[in-house]
Design a protein around this motif. Structure first.
Motif, PDB file in Angstrom:
ATOM      1  N   SER A   1      11.718   0.038  14.051  1.00 22.59           N
ATOM      2  CA  SER A   1      12.906   0.266  13.222  1.00 22.59           C
ATOM      3  C   SER A   1      12.896  -0.494  11.910  1.00 22.59           C
ATOM      4  N   HIS A   2      12.422  -1.752  11.913  1.00 22.05           N
ATOM      5  CA  HIS A   2      12.455  -2.531  10.668  1.00 22.05           C
ATOM      6  C   HIS A   2      11.505  -1.942   9.624  1.00 22.05           C
ATOM      7  N   GLN A   3      10.543  -1.153  10.049  1.00 22.71           N
ATOM      8  CA  GLN A   3       9.576  -0.594   9.112  1.00 22.71           C
ATOM      9  C   GLN A   3      10.198   0.497   8.238  1.00 22.71           C
ATOM     10  N   GLU A   4      11.281   1.106   8.715  1.00 26.10           N
ATOM     11  CA  GLU A   4      11.903   2.150   7.897  1.00 26.10           C
ATOM     12  C   GLU A   4      12.469   1.580   6.603  1.00 26.10           C
TER      13      GLU A   4
ATOM     14  N   SER B   1       0.825  -1.207   0.000  1.00 30.05           N
ATOM     15  CA  SER B   1       0.000   0.000   0.000  1.00 30.05           C
ATOM     16  C   SER B   1       0.862   1.261   0.000  1.00 30.05           C
ATOM     17  N   ALA B   2       2.000   1.229   0.685  1.00 28.81           N
ATOM     18  CA  ALA B   2       2.894   2.390   0.664  1.00 28.81           C
ATOM     19  C   ALA B   2       3.456   2.565  -0.753  1.00 28.81           C
ATOM     20  N   ARG B   3       3.759   1.454  -1.392  1.00 23.68           N
ATOM     21  CA  ARG B   3       4.291   1.530  -2.770  1.00 23.68           C
ATOM     22  C   ARG B   3       3.246   2.169  -3.678  1.00 23.68           C
ATOM     23  N   LEU B   4       2.009   1.681  -3.579  1.00 21.13           N
ATOM     24  CA  LEU B   4       0.939   2.193  -4.442  1.00 21.13           C
ATOM     25  C   LEU B   4       0.678   3.673  -4.147  1.00 21.13           C
ATOM     26  N   ALA B   5       0.595   4.024  -2.872  1.00 21.38           N
ATOM     27  CA  ALA B   5       0.352   5.427  -2.514  1.00 21.38           C
ATOM     28  C   ALA B   5       1.502   6.296  -2.997  1.00 21.38           C
ATOM     29  N   GLY B   6       2.723   5.783  -2.876  1.00 19.59           N
ATOM     30  CA  GLY B   6       3.897   6.534  -3.326  1.00 19.59           C
ATOM     31  C   GLY B   6       3.863   6.770  -4.828  1.00 19.59           C
ATOM     32  N   GLU B   7       3.452   5.742  -5.560  1.00 14.20           N
ATOM     33  CA  GLU B   7       3.378   5.897  -7.024  1.00 14.20           C
ATOM     34  C   GLU B   7       2.332   6.940  -7.386  1.00 14.20           C
ATOM     35  N   ARG B   8       1.178   6.870  -6.707  1.00 13.99           N
ATOM     36  CA  ARG B   8       0.099   7.829  -6.998  1.00 13.99           C
ATOM     37  C   ARG B   8       0.482   9.244  -6.593  1.00 13.99           C
ATOM     38  N   ALA B   9       1.221   9.376  -5.500  1.00 10.23           N
ATOM     39  CA  ALA B   9       1.607  10.712  -5.029  1.00 10.23           C
ATOM     40  C   ALA B   9       2.775  11.277  -5.831  1.00 10.23           C
TER      41      ALA B   9
ATOM     42  N   ASP C   1      12.112   1.075   0.740  1.00 10.62           N
ATOM     43  CA  ASP C   1      12.038   0.220  -0.432  1.00 10.62           C
ATOM     44  C   ASP C   1      10.729   0.475  -1.175  1.00 10.62           C
ATOM     45  N   ALA C   2       9.630   0.530  -0.442  1.00  8.51           N
ATOM     46  CA  ALA C   2       8.317   0.730  -1.069  1.00  8.51           C
ATOM     47  C   ALA C   2       8.252   2.054  -1.806  1.00  8.51           C
ATOM     48  N   LEU C   3       8.899   3.069  -1.252  1.00  4.29           N
ATOM     49  CA  LEU C   3       8.851   4.392  -1.866  1.00  4.29           C
ATOM     50  C   LEU C   3       9.985   4.609  -2.862  1.00  4.29           C
ATOM     51  N   GLY C   4      10.834   3.609  -3.005  1.00  2.00           N
ATOM     52  CA  GLY C   4      11.919   3.725  -3.982  1.00  2.00           C
ATOM     53  C   GLY C   4      12.910   4.825  -3.640  1.00  2.00           C
ATOM     54  N   LEU C   5      13.188   5.024  -2.348  1.00  3.29           N
ATOM     55  CA  LEU C   5      14.103   6.096  -1.944  1.00  3.29           C
ATOM     56  C   LEU C   5      15.548   5.660  -2.106  1.00  3.29           C
ATOM     57  N   SER C   6      16.324   6.491  -2.780  1.00  2.00           N
ATOM     58  CA  SER C   6      17.738   6.161  -2.961  1.00  2.00           C
ATOM     59  C   SER C   6      18.512   6.462  -1.686  1.00  2.00           C
TER      60      SER C   6
ATOM     61  N   VAL D   1       6.419  10.075  -5.792  1.00  2.00           N
ATOM     62  CA  VAL D   1       7.648  10.243  -5.019  1.00  2.00           C
ATOM     63  C   VAL D   1       8.842  10.035  -5.929  1.00  2.00           C
ATOM     64  N   ASP D   2       9.498  11.058  -6.297  1.00  2.00           N
ATOM     65  CA  ASP D   2      10.768  10.901  -6.998  1.00  2.00           C
ATOM     66  C   ASP D   2      11.505  12.222  -6.869  1.00  2.00           C
ATOM     67  N   GLY D   3      12.788  12.114  -6.818  1.00  2.00           N
ATOM     68  CA  GLY D   3      13.592  13.330  -6.726  1.00  2.00           C
ATOM     69  C   GLY D   3      13.510  14.049  -5.390  1.00  2.00           C
ATOM     70  N   VAL D   4      13.170  13.307  -4.324  1.00  6.68           N
ATOM     71  CA  VAL D   4      13.096  14.001  -3.025  1.00  6.68           C
ATOM     72  C   VAL D   4      14.461  14.023  -2.345  1.00  6.68           C
ATOM     73  N   ASP D   5      14.687  15.116  -1.576  1.00  8.10           N
ATOM     74  CA  ASP D   5      15.939  15.225  -0.811  1.00  8.10           C
ATOM     75  C   ASP D   5      15.758  14.650   0.578  1.00  8.10           C
ATOM     76  N   VAL D   6      14.520  14.811   1.082  1.00  4.93           N
ATOM     77  CA  VAL D   6      14.242  14.481   2.487  1.00  4.93           C
ATOM     78  C   VAL D   6      13.015  13.587   2.552  1.00  4.93           C
ATOM     79  N   ALA D   7      13.043  12.635   3.472  1.00  6.71           N
ATOM     80  CA  ALA D   7      11.874  11.780   3.690  1.00  6.71           C
ATOM     81  C   ALA D   7      11.603  11.701   5.177  1.00  6.71           C
ATOM     82  N   GLU D   8      10.386  12.043   5.577  1.00  4.24           N
ATOM     83  CA  GLU D   8       9.971  11.819   6.965  1.00  4.24           C
ATOM     84  C   GLU D   8       8.999  10.649   6.915  1.00  4.24           C
TER      85      GLU D   8
END
Lengths: 349, 165, 385
Positions: free
Chosen positions: A273-276, A250-258, A281-286, A260-267
């Motif tokens: 801890s394991h959820q981070e 669901s985070a992946r799907l929401a991220g795709e719809r929103a 990964d779901a949001l494709g954060l480098s 998410v790319d080219g972000v500098d910061v992620a909150e």
């Protein structure tokens, strides 16, 4: 679509607030958010809050929150029994109607009043699961085990905790902060295997408020509005055995719809801890993305406000020029069942 | 086992959750006052109205109230109802009268019980006074006032409480 | 700038004091399935789900959208849960409509429910908080003093509440879904019923029901192509005021007046008495019919009871109120507000069967909650604006 931006953010949290009740905690936070917004209290077009009766153990607990707002003359006001991030979503939708140009969003809660992990066990299916009293920490532990089995190791979890604590030193609202290394943290005893205490969020009391403004109004009152470029949320199946716990569809799907790319910061609202890494990964954060500069939910976890706080923290870094583009995430339910993703950016992006 | 069984339609799943309760700064101050036999309200710096029992903020203005004002334990009944319905955990014997009382000096009513008066005699405008528990039995709770009873004075002028009904 | 929203599907459960034949999920699905069938749609057609209900303590399930995601076809979709106390059924419909009005989605399923038999709602409503005197006695204990004040202000004769109770209970007999169906209802029966909170008698009070209500809302484009004539949402409004502050008029609350003025302005209603054909309003205690008629601006202050007394609010009267039997006949608290909104939509779609008002084209749905402080309303019409 009407452009909507975060134009102010205020918060307060502590491990436990012994003397003030929820409303008394909320009053200065709402006052600060309104003051910083540059929009008069009586000009705010819509007010919406997020809270949960079960934190206080009283029905209609959200009603007294209205005392902090000054709802006179009568106001347009609503409430969700969810994290304030979803209240912010409702406000964003309302602003799309075009008849009003500002909204106040707030959350409050004192997790210290009850036994939170037990309280949250009652979110589970009332017929088959809730009577088993699977507390939220044990549920998260099941997910952590699934994640470890998928090819990860507990060192990654300890790294997240250590990094979050270091970052939290700069956050006056952090309840937990420090310089312990991941190695040192790994020497701590287990709480509920494979989770150690530092892999879990601290109990926190507090309140958070955000003011949104649309279009020209945002430009009038804020030098660097944090524009909401995309916002989406998705829920997954409830049963822990029915969905893949080591990833977050669901985070992946929401991220795709929103977008998410080219972000500098992620909150990221990762109470465990394991959820981070699951969310990264779901949001494709480098690897270059600065994750949870606030310390995240491991540093302070005002339940029902932690998601809204992520949006506020991400927005504040755009408003003060430290970031150009950010993603904020909020979660609800056991093991990341429901996820909201909000992409924020400054004027240039 | 050949006998048929009825399908399960309901299961009992008792839930017990324990909570601590924070009265808050404003309420705590008020309740400590009640323990001393005093009724302490708070005045809003903006609209100047006196709130009893205070909640720390003027809900209309949205600002903190911190000026303490002592109000009388005598007042006027603005509205009331006669409760005749039994429910779980009820502490009072039914029927009983629950009323909103505008204490002299306050701008907002306080809910409490009316006794020493047949329920059919209770009326808007009736003057009442608090009947306190003896000092040694008082606690920081509005139960330190056992109930309100008629003072016997003539009814208050409608103007003095009309805005509250 | 807001888009037009259409109601294309309406469904509700058979409301009863207890529905042991279904789980909470089953109760919601019963209503949702009826709404989808009415819309000639399936679960996969829906873009988002918005649910609402009153306090979680009424069933003992914390944040039930989490448990209900699968049952309501929401997996992989956005799902929200609204909670605005008693007005919640209405607010939920408004939040759902808001998604269409904001152009966010094309088809939204909204469900409101309460399964009060699974816990103890009266206990949950009357929980004594520490340090307070034991004066609370349920919602009736709060509202009956306000009713007493209305009677005093308006000089209304004492039987008005009874007339409302009889009318609503007779209407319920024409509503196959209504909970209370009192075939032998009469003025005498109501007069003889026990006095609960003077002046409210037992038969002037709402029941405690298990039930759910659901609607399928769509964009204008989809509404225009719908299988059956939609109800067009001409106006939506919410207002709140604080529970208590010095000088507050809780009998005729400003928030209700402002909310009505706003929704009428949006819908182009300048003369409600003429232009609104019928009303579904939230009347949990009989006297609230005349009180809300005044608060909503249908009649001047002090005149509401006259409408009731002369039969104007009967099913065949000049301004029918609560044709479905209202909250007095069916009260799953979380759903009651949405039932008002849904029944108003049923009327303008001509789907109300035996309790249909002939020729109803424009109707008002009204819900309130808390200490008469939260209001949500919508105006629906068979005619597009």
């Amino acid at each position: 679509m009407i452009d909507v931006a975060v134009v102010s953010f205020a918060q307060w949290s502590a491990r436990e607030e012994p003397a003030r009740n929820e409303v008394e905690i909320l009053i200065p936070v709402v006052a600060e958010a309104i003051e910083r917004s540059g929009i008069g209290r009586k000009e705010i077009g819509f007010t919406v809050s997020g809270s949960c009766d079960y934190l206080a153990g009283a029905p209609f607990a959200f009603v007294t929150g209205l005392d902090a707002v000054g709802a006179w003359p009568p106001i347009r006001e609503s409430h969700v029994e969810m994290d304030g991030a979803w209240a912010l979503y409702e406000a964003w939708v309302r602003l799309q109607h075009g008849d009003i140009d500002s909204a106040l969003v707030y959350s409050f809660g004192k997790s210290s009043l009850g036994d939170l992990p037990i309280v949250l066990s009652q979110q589970l299916d009332p017929y088959y699961q809730a009577p088993l009293w699977l507390d939220s920490i044990s549920a998260a532990a099941l997910q952590a085990r699934a994640w470890l089995n998928a090819g990860h190791d507990e060192g990654e979890m300890a790294e997240v905790a250590a990094r979050s604590r270091r970052a939290a030193k700069d956050n006056p609202n952090a309840v937990v902060s420090g310089d312990q290394s991941a190695e040192a943290l790994l020497r701590e005893p287990f709480l509920v295997t494979p989770l150690r205490r530092h892999d879990c969020p601290p109990i926190s009391d507090g309140a958070v408020a955000v003011v949104l403004a649309a279009g020209d109004r945002a430009r009038e009152v804020c030098e660097r509005p944090a524009w909401i470029r995309g916002i989406d949320h998705r829920i997954e199946a409830h049963g822990l055995g029915v969905r893949e716990l080591a990833t977050s569809a669901s985070a992946r799907l929401a991220g795709e719809r929103a977008g998410v790319d080219g972000v500098d910061v992620a909150e990221l609202h990762a109470p465990f801890s394991h959820q981070e890494p699951i969310l990264r990964d779901a949001l494709g954060l480098s690897n270059g993305v600065d994750v949870n500069p606030s310390g995240g939910a491991l540093a302070a976890n005002v339940v029902m406000g932690a998601g809204l706080t992520r949006i506020g923290e991400a927005a504040s870094r755009i408003m003060d020029g430290r970031a150009a583009r950010a993603v904020a995430h909020a979660t609800s339910g056991p093991c990341l069942q429901h996820n909201l993703v909000c992409v924020l950016a400054g004027d240039a992006t | 086992m050949a006998e048929t069984t009825e399908p399960v339609t309901m299961i009992d799943t008792p839930i017990e959750l324990r909570y601590r309760f924070t009265a808050g700064l404003a309420q705590s101050r008020f309740l400590r006052g009640v323990e001393q036999g005093r009724l302490l309200g708070q005045r809003c710096p903006q609209c100047k109205k006196v709130y009893v029992s205070p909640r720390g903020a003027c809900a209309a203005c949205g600002v903190p109230t911190d000026e303490e004002v002592e109000v009388s334990d005598t007042g006027t009944v603005t509205t009331f109802c006669v409760v005749n319905v039994p429910f779980y955990d009820q502490k009072m014997e039914i029927p009983y009268v629950s009323a909103t009382i505008l204490l002299d000096g306050a701008d907002i009513g306080l809910m409490h019980l009316i006794q020493e008066c047949p329920s059919e005699d209770v009326h808007m405008g009736m003057r009442v006074e608090a009947v306190w528990k003896p000092p040694e039995e008082r606690t920081p709770s509005l139960e330190s006032i056992k109930y309100f009873r008629p003072t016997g004075e003539p009814d208050a002028d409608y103007e003095s409480y009309g805005a509250h009904v | 700038m807001s888009e037009l929203c259409a109601v294309v599907g309406i469904g509700q459960t058979h409301h009863k004091s207890a529905r042991p034949d279904v789980s909470i999920a089953g109760l919601c699905r019963e209503a949702a399935t009826r709404a989808l069938d009415d819309a000639e749609m399936t679960w996969t057609d829906i873009d988002a789900v918005v649910i609402g209900k009153a306090p979680d303590m009424f069933e003992g399930v914390v944040m039930p959208e989490i448990y209900l995601a699968d049952a309501l076809g929401a997996v992989g979709k956005p799902m929200m849960r609204v909670h605005t106390a008693g007005s919640v059924g209405g607010s939920t419909a408004l939040v759902a409509a808001g998604l269409l009005q904001g152009g966010i989605h094309e088809r939204v399923l909204t469900v409101a429910f309460e399964k009060q038999s699974e816990a103890d709602a009266m206990w949950a409503l009357s929980r004594p908080m520490p340090f307070a005197p034991p004066t609370m006695a349920g919602a009736g204990g709060y509202f009956s003093p306000l009713i007493r004040a209305y009677i005093r202000r308006s000089d209304a004769p004492s039987n008005i509440g009874i007339l409302v109770a009889v009318k609503d209970r007779l209407n319920a007999l024409k509503n196959p879904y209504a909970h209370l169906r009192l075939e032998d209802i009469s003025i005498e029966k109501v007069e003889e019923s026990p006095m609960l909170w003077d002046p409210i008698r037992y038969l002037e009070t709402c029941p405690s029901s298990d039930g759910a209500c659901a609607m399928v809302l769509t964009s204008e484009a989809i509404g225009s192509r719908a299988a059956k004539p939609p109800a067009w949402v001409l106006g939506t409004a919410m207002r709140s005021e604080p529970t208590m502050f010095a000088g507050r008029d809780a009998v005729n609350p400003q928030a209700g007046k402002d909310c009505a003025a706003d929704v009428f302005a949006q819908a182009g209603i300048t003369n409600p008495r003429e232009q609104i054909d019928c009303i579904e309003m939230y009347v949990p205690f009989s006297w609230y019919e005349p009180m809300w008629l005044e608060n909503l601006g249908f009649v001047p202050d002090g005149e509401g009871w006259k409408m009731t007394e002369k039969g104007a609010t009967a099913l065949d009267g000049e301004l029918p109120v609560n044709m479905s039997g209202g909250v007095l006949s069916t009260n799953p608290i979380g759903a009651s507000g949405m039932l008002r909104f849904a029944e108003a939509a049923l009327q303008v779609r001509g789907q109300a069967g035996e309790h249909q008002v002939d020729g109803a084209r424009t109707a008002l749905g009204h819900a309130y909650g808390g200490g008469s402080q939260f209001f949500s309303m919508w105006v629906v019409s068979a005619d597009k604006p």
